[in-house]
Design a protein around this motif. Structure first.
Motif, PDB file in Angstrom:
ATOM      1  N   TRP A   1       0.816  -1.205   0.027  1.00 47.83           N
ATOM      2  CA  TRP A   1      -0.123   0.262   0.117  1.00 47.83           C
ATOM      3  C   TRP A   1       1.022   1.049  -0.037  1.00 47.83           C
ATOM      4  CZ3 TRP A   1      -4.738  -1.178   3.770  1.00 47.83           C
ATOM      5  CH2 TRP A   1      -5.660  -1.916   3.200  1.00 47.83           C
ATOM      6  N   ASP A   2       2.059   1.351   0.677  1.00 49.63           N
ATOM      7  CA  ASP A   2       2.863   2.229   0.651  1.00 49.63           C
ATOM      8  C   ASP A   2       3.142   2.742  -0.891  1.00 49.63           C
ATOM      9  OD1 ASP A   2       2.964   2.830   3.160  1.00 49.63           O
ATOM     10  OD2 ASP A   2       4.775   1.742   3.836  1.00 49.63           O
ATOM     11  N   ARG A   3       3.217   1.890  -1.645  1.00 50.56           N
ATOM     12  CA  ARG A   3       3.839   1.613  -3.069  1.00 50.56           C
ATOM     13  C   ARG A   3       2.432   1.937  -4.011  1.00 50.56           C
ATOM     14  NH1 ARG A   3       7.203  -0.396   0.233  1.00 50.56           N
ATOM     15  NH2 ARG A   3       9.405   0.206  -0.501  1.00 50.56           N
ATOM     16  N   ASN A   4       1.466   2.216  -3.464  1.00 52.10           N
ATOM     17  CA  ASN A   4       0.016   2.078  -4.232  1.00 52.10           C
ATOM     18  C   ASN A   4      -0.496   0.961  -5.064  1.00 52.10           C
ATOM     19  OD1 ASN A   4      -0.573   5.055  -3.207  1.00 52.10           O
ATOM     20  ND2 ASN A   4       1.187   5.711  -4.286  1.00 52.10           N
TER      21      ASN A   4
ATOM     22  N   ASP B   1      -1.645  -3.293  -4.583  1.00 52.09           N
ATOM     23  CA  ASP B   1      -2.452  -4.198  -3.839  1.00 52.09           C
ATOM     24  C   ASP B   1      -2.613  -5.590  -4.589  1.00 52.09           C
ATOM     25  OD1 ASP B   1      -3.874  -4.825  -1.598  1.00 52.09           O
ATOM     26  OD2 ASP B   1      -6.066  -4.642  -2.560  1.00 52.09           O
TER      27      ASP B   1
END
Length: 599
Positions: A461-464, A466
């Protein structure tokens, strides 16, 4: 290009529908027991539309047809539905109607919806009743219309059952029946109709071979305070089973007689039925004669919490299974580019290594061996007609497991075969960080998987990005590789169960990244919930790991990691070396020492 074969089958089905007065026909992915994996006999949906994934529902009208499936299968379904005229409906995506919403919109007042009531679960059947009530839709659930167009349909599977040595079960069938009856009393039930196959196998300490990779036998049980009636095919009954049944007061009946028994037996008081697993046809038969208590099978939770004997056997089996996987990783890395290796031959090599382990029974699911872009399809399966050759570049994702007398395994590793891109390294490292972060979790009793999912998913999620599936599921004991009620996921849709994580439950930990047309990465271990410290704040829990195989350092980017992430990886690899080295040859052990070196 038009898929003539599928189009002709749909044409034939529509003709039968017209003759039978059915306006719309529904074919889910299910057998009579709502099993996750089904025998070829039950693959009606695949026969009619070509989609071969393990989850999907086909709805056919006279002028259109649609297939609903989840995010694991979007890419696969797109390919397999090409040219069939069947529209793909991507479940849980924006602006995509649910199956019941679609039918409510499309069906006209007074029309008839047809389906085989034995393969539709009660929950969904009742949901359809509610959604289609206003339009006065009639249900024709007594006939399997697809049977009239499926020439050469496989026979219903039937194999002799095996009675387990109760020393490896930790409890006798009699003790389990007594515990079930206590749970029935607590729920106010006088009887319990049980149709979930792995629950039945666990309850009676038997196993079967009627579903590929799942050691179950097609059967039902009707349990009262004093009696247990067990229904299974006559070809499945052995002399050993007869003696076992007699010992524990179990009366054997023919599988085909289940419905007539329910219609004619003395049915007093309230009957417990799990609406998620009992089929709509059987629920209707019972509810016409007795008050039904709608609740989950008590056996599901009882089975999910492994007893000390089961856990001890599992620990031993997982070390041996992990050693076979380590041997496989070494073999692939040593030989890729030197000898011909395909996705198929790689999977076959790993399957052979597993088959040599003491107590091996079968695979726990068909091995997924997916190279490069194929790994972006979460449940890809290479076939003799379609597979990729391996080369010394990119990554190979292998998701595999075995059934043993002593446990069921499930493990995934993504293996570097040669140069990989910086993006692939970033994604691989993020997955490893998330997996290890969940491994190290400490949490209070009362937490469910929803509370913990973010620990694994956060680096993605930190890297957008999933992954469109849950993070973890329970694993059976010499049973189905997917087991509930426990799970780890952030999103629970209507009808899904959310369970407190209990000491003794096992659960997978399998984050991933899937980039269509490029690559797929997944790292999966199995863990057991254990009791930790108890103090004024409550009972703390933690996870014990069962799976021991290296996480490929060739795709790890240490610059992305915090000191705690590096410490976790090094600590895990140190234990891998300790546990697995005794099972390896000298060259393999030297490779493992390098593959688990400190970074």
């Amino acid at each position: 290009m038009v898929n003539e074969k599928i189009c002709s089958r749909l044409t034939a089905l529509r003709a039968v529908m017209k003759e039978s007065g059915v306006d719309w026909y529904m074919a889910p992915t299910a057998d009579f027991h709502n099993s996750e994996y089904v025998d070829d006999y039950f693959k009606v949906r695949e026969f009619l539309c070509n989609f071969s994934g393990s989850n999907g529902t086909l709805i056919v009208g006279q002028n259109e047809a649609g297939l609903w499936t989840d995010g694991r299968y979007f890419i696969q379904a797109e390919r397999e539905l090409e040219g069939t005229g069947v529209t793909l409906y991507r479940m849980l995506e924006e602006n995509v109607p649910t199956k019941e919403e679609f039918l409510a919109e499309k069906m006209q007042k007074g029309e008839t919806l047809g389906f085989d009531g034995r393969v539709v679960d009660t929950n969904f059947g009742r949901k359809l009743e509610e959604k289609l009530k206003e339009k006065e839709i009639r249900f024709a659930y007594g006939n399997d219309l697809a049977d009239q167009v499926w020439n050469g349909r496989p026979a219903l599977p039937c194999h002799p059952v095996t009675v387990l040595d109760e020393e490896i079960c930790g409890q006798t069938a009699g003790e389990k029946l007594a515990a079930l009856r206590e749970k029935m009393k607590e729920l106010g039930a006088d009887a319990h109709f049980l149709s979930k196959l792995d629950d039945l196998m666990w309850l009676l300490n038997i196993r079967g071979r009627d579903v590929e990779c799942n050691p179950v036998a097609l059967s039902y049980a009707y349990v009262t305070g004093k009696e247990c009636h067990y229904f299974l095919q006559e070809g499945a009954v052995t002399e050993k089973l007869k003696a076992h049944a007699q010992k524990y007061g179990v009366t054997l009946h023919s599988y085909e007689d289940t419905l007539s028994f329910l219609k004619n037996c003395s049915m007093e008081g309230k009957v417990l039925c799990d609406p998620q697993n009992v089929s709509y046809a059987f629920y209707k038969a019972i509810s016409q004669r007795a008050e039904v208590i709608n609740a989950a099978n008590p056996t599901e939770l009882m089975k999910a919490v492994k007893n000390p004997v089961e856990l001890a056997c599992m620990e031993e089996v997982y070390v041996k299974d992990s050693a076979a996987l380590c041997k496989f990783i070494y073999w692939v890395k040593k030989n890729v580019g030197k000898i011909p290796i395909t996705e198929l031959s790689a999977a076959q090599h790993l399957d052979r290594l597993r088959s040599e382990i003491d107590g091996y029974l079968d695979l726990s699911f068909p091995t997924i061996s997916a190279y490069r872009a194929n790994a972006a399809m979460m449940h890809y399966e290479a076939t003799p007609e379609s597979y990729a050759d391996l080369a010394p570049e990119g990554m190979l994702l292998v998701d595999s497991g075995g059934q043993y007398l002593g446990g069921t395994t499930d493990v995934t590793r993504t293996i570097v075969l040669g140069p990989v891109t910086d993006v692939e390294k970033e994604h691989f490292t993020a997955v490893a960080m998330g997996m290890l972060q969940l491994t190290d979790a400490k949490f209070l009793y009362g937490c469910t998987g929803r509370n913990l999912d973010i620990l694994t998913r956060q680096p993605m999620w930190d890297r957008n990005i999933d992954y469109k599936c849950g993070t973890g599921h329970g694993v059976g004991y010499i049973l189905n590789v997917h087991e509930g009620p426990q799970g780890i996921r952030w999103r629970f849709t209507e009808g899904m169960k959310e369970a407190v994580l209990e000491p003794g439950m096992d659960v997978t930990n399998e984050p991933g990244v899937y980039i269509e047309g490029s690559h797929g990465i997944r790292t999966e271990n199995v863990m057991v919930v254990r009791k930790g410290e108890k103090n004024g704040d409550g009972q703390f829990l933690y996870f014990d790991t069962l799976t021991w195989a290296p996480i490929d350092l060739e795709a790890i980017d240490p610059s992305m990691m915090q000191p705690k992430d590096i410490e976790r990886l090094n600590r895990y690899h140190e234990t891998v070396r300790e546990k697995i080295t005794p099972y390896l040859e000298e060259e393999e052990a030297a490779w493992l020492a390098e593959a688990t070196r400190k970074i």
